[in-house]
Design an enzyme around this catalytic site. Sequence first.
Site, PDB file in Angstrom:
ATOM      1  CB  ALA A  17       3.387  -6.149   6.553  1.00 20.11           C
ATOM      2  CB  VAL A  60      -1.980  -4.642   9.990  1.00 18.74           C
ATOM      3  CG1 VAL A  60      -2.859  -4.805   8.742  1.00 18.74           C
ATOM      4  CG2 VAL A  60      -1.623  -6.006  10.564  1.00 18.74           C
ATOM      5  CE  LYS A  61       2.398   2.065   4.867  1.00 21.04           C
ATOM      6  NZ  LYS A  61       3.569   2.187   3.972  1.00 21.04           N
ATOM      7  CG  LEU A  62      -5.329  -1.701   7.560  1.00 25.53           C
ATOM      8  CD1 LEU A  62      -5.835  -1.385   8.966  1.00 25.53           C
ATOM      9  CD2 LEU A  62      -6.091  -2.863   6.971  1.00 25.53           C
TER      10      LEU A  62
END
Length: 216
Positions: free
Chosen positions: A56, A82-84
């Site tokens: 996400a 967590v996508k960054l």
Amino acid sequence: MKFFVDSADLNAIAELADIGLVDGVTTNPSIIAKSGRDFKEVVKDICKLTEGHVSAEVVAMNADQMVEEGRILRKIADNVCVKLPLTMDGLKACNVLSREGTPTNVTLCFSANQALLAAKCGATYISPFIGRLDDLSLDGMELIEDIHTIYDNYGFETEILAASIRNANHVKECALVGADVMTAPPNVIKALSNHALTDKGLAAFMKDWEKTGQSI
Ligand code: G3P
């Protein structure tokens, strides 16, 4: 090679999961927008369909806010990753969140140097975009090969999550190179089983079997 589904289509993910072809899921803001659903709600529903990581993506642009958004997303479910974005702020947030034990996926990677930075910042996954490089007549697979060589040279544990996969050849090439993960839309994954000779051969088997008049 792990298969991740690049989609927020719950039915499509569930269909592939029933076959055993879902090791995780990736989303991005465009995929979430296409779903037409509340971001956190659809991620929560996706997380129920697989035990694997579900990416996400944060939408903040500065590191501190990325970290805060990452902590919020992480609370949705135990398997949220967590996508960054691959910016200096994204890398700083990756470093902070990774040290907190949060799985991280650094995305929008288009060069080996970017992938090197992500590994040094503790990323769980790096997402090099093959298709978008190919769109510019560059060699997306060469990037996967370069990252694989660099990570092997130094024993980086960051997993190569090949993304922007558009066709069956991309999947095959990723497996040949040794990508840890590939993420693809449901239709690309389904198409992997297609072959005209399989269809032809099965039809011939069934025709001959019918002649026996038998049943199992
Ligand atoms: O996960 C990244 C992927 O969704 C991007 O794919 O086809 O928009 O380059 P594409």
